[in-house]
Design an enzyme around this catalytic site. Structure first.
Site, PDB file in Angstrom:
ATOM      1  N   HIS A 142       0.851  -1.193   0.000  1.00 54.13           N
ATOM      2  CA  HIS A 142       0.000   0.000   0.000  1.00 54.13           C
ATOM      3  C   HIS A 142       0.885   1.241   0.000  1.00 54.13           C
ATOM      4  O   HIS A 142       2.106   1.136   0.107  1.00 54.13           O
ATOM      5  CB  HIS A 142      -0.970  -0.012   1.185  1.00 54.13           C
ATOM      6  N   HIS A 178       1.268   3.864   2.083  1.00 52.27           N
ATOM      7  CA  HIS A 178       1.766   4.611   3.233  1.00 52.27           C
ATOM      8  C   HIS A 178       3.286   4.665   3.092  1.00 52.27           C
ATOM      9  O   HIS A 178       3.916   3.712   2.622  1.00 52.27           O
ATOM     10  CB  HIS A 178       1.366   3.931   4.558  1.00 52.27           C
ATOM     11  N   ASP A 194       5.943   4.345   4.875  1.00 60.68           N
ATOM     12  CA  ASP A 194       6.866   3.323   5.386  1.00 60.68           C
ATOM     13  C   ASP A 194       6.816   2.039   4.551  1.00 60.68           C
ATOM     14  O   ASP A 194       7.562   1.097   4.804  1.00 60.68           O
ATOM     15  CB  ASP A 194       6.601   3.031   6.872  1.00 60.68           C
ATOM     16  N   HIS A 195       5.939   1.993   3.551  1.00 57.80           N
ATOM     17  CA  HIS A 195       5.822   0.794   2.711  1.00 57.80           C
ATOM     18  C   HIS A 195       6.131   1.041   1.241  1.00 57.80           C
ATOM     19  O   HIS A 195       6.041   0.131   0.436  1.00 57.80           O
ATOM     20  CB  HIS A 195       4.414   0.198   2.835  1.00 57.80           C
ATOM     21  N   HIS A 237      -7.410  -2.102   5.854  1.00 59.44           N
ATOM     22  CA  HIS A 237      -6.523  -1.024   6.315  1.00 59.44           C
ATOM     23  C   HIS A 237      -7.178   0.280   5.868  1.00 59.44           C
ATOM     24  O   HIS A 237      -7.966   0.256   4.922  1.00 59.44           O
ATOM     25  CB  HIS A 237      -5.140  -1.229   5.667  1.00 59.44           C
ATOM     26  N   ASP A 259       0.111  -4.618   7.125  1.00 63.00           N
ATOM     27  CA  ASP A 259      -0.846  -3.560   7.412  1.00 63.00           C
ATOM     28  C   ASP A 259      -2.296  -3.957   7.140  1.00 63.00           C
ATOM     29  O   ASP A 259      -2.884  -3.657   6.091  1.00 63.00           O
ATOM     30  CB  ASP A 259      -0.461  -2.258   6.689  1.00 63.00           C
ATOM     31  N   HIS A 313       7.390  -4.971  11.776  1.00 61.17           N
ATOM     32  CA  HIS A 313       6.548  -3.777  11.768  1.00 61.17           C
ATOM     33  C   HIS A 313       5.997  -3.467  13.164  1.00 61.17           C
ATOM     34  O   HIS A 313       4.790  -3.436  13.385  1.00 61.17           O
ATOM     35  CB  HIS A 313       5.396  -3.993  10.755  1.00 61.17           C
TER      36      HIS A 313
HETATM   37 ZN   LIG Z   1      -0.107   1.393   6.580  1.00 62.62          ZN
END
Ligand SMILES: [Zn+2]
Length: 259
Positions: A18, A20, A22-23, A92, A155, A213
């Site tokens: 996804h 976000h 951090d990904h 999510h 996530d 994570h």
């Molecule tokens: Zn996320």
């Protein structure tokens, strides 16, 4: 990739869970490495279709001599059977996908059986391709070897797709952002607790569980608590992931028949 000893030539798939930060903020470096190192084979990029704008920006985040080997597969819903990859929509706040890689089942040749039938050299390949050589069948000289599998679940709240992706895998890499004492926060922000990660591994029959994570609210010293909590719901092997760690997919057991 440099620190991990990974070459851009080893990369065949880019699976973005996804968008976000951090990904996905590592995508530009990987893409530009693929271009700079002149990777010739196709690299498939799979990502949530609703994040197309983010993908475009990451794909072209800086000036570089572009590559044409990256084939884009925006997801909407799910993806089944594109090569070894399965994707499932997770739960999510933004569209998020978990992935599963399944190696096809194969057969392991038994050298002593081949020798007993006098099959050697190019005949071994012929037996594997055609199923028989001089009346000797593949079954007589080999045993089934189930393919290895792994799932990557990042996530999400607990949902059916998580169990489906993890079903019977040899290796499950799964987020466990919170400990169970913060399960209200986990639900609100769309994350799992370590206890839930263990629950998935137990119910799905996972062989090796890798937790990662962890919320920034916890420190290094708290990591044993994640393993301990996941052990309350899962009695199998649990590894707490660290950056640059290499974790093998456990080998499948092949039962050699008694002669
Ligand atoms: Zn996320």
């Amino acid at each position: 990739m440099v620190h991990a000893g990974m070459s851009a030539h080893d990369v065949h798939w880019l699976c973005v869970t996804h968008f976000h930060g951090d990904h996905c903020l590592g995508v530009p470096g990987v893409v530009q490495r693929i271009a700079r190192d002149r990777v010739r084979h196709p690299v498939r990029a799979v990502y949530p279709g609703s994040g197309e704008d983010y993908w475009r920006r990451l794909r072209h985040a800086a000036a570089f001599a572009d590559t044409s080997v990256i084939a884009e597969h925006p997801l909407s819903g799910e993806l089944d059977g594109v090569g070894p990859l399965t994707a499932r929509r997770l739960s999510h706040p933004v569209e998020s996908y978990g992935y599963r890689v399944q190696e096809p089942d194969g057969r392991r040749m038994l050298p002593e059986r081949l020798a007993a039938h006098g099959i050697r050299g190019p005949e071994v390949g012929e037996l594997q391709r055609t199923g028989s050589v001089r009346g000797v069948t593949l079954d007589q000289c080999s045993v089934p070897k189930p393919g290895q599998s792994m799932a990557f679940v990042m996530d999400t709240r607990l949902c059916d797709a998580v169990f489906e992706l993890a079903s019977g895998v040899d290796l499950l890499v799964i987020e466990s952002t919170f400990l169970a004492e913060e399960s209200a926060l986990a639900k609100e922000y769309g994350h799992l607790t370590a206890y839930e990660a263990g629950q998935v591994a137990a119910e799905a029959g996972v062989r090796r569980l890798v937790l990662t994570h962890f919320s920034e609210r916890y420190g290094f010293d708290d990591e044993p608590a994640f393993t301990a909590e996941a052990h309350q719901s899962f009695t199998g092997e649990i590894i707490t992931a660290r950056d640059l760690m290499r974790i093998p997919v456990p080998r499948r057991q092949v039962h050699t028949p008694v002669k």
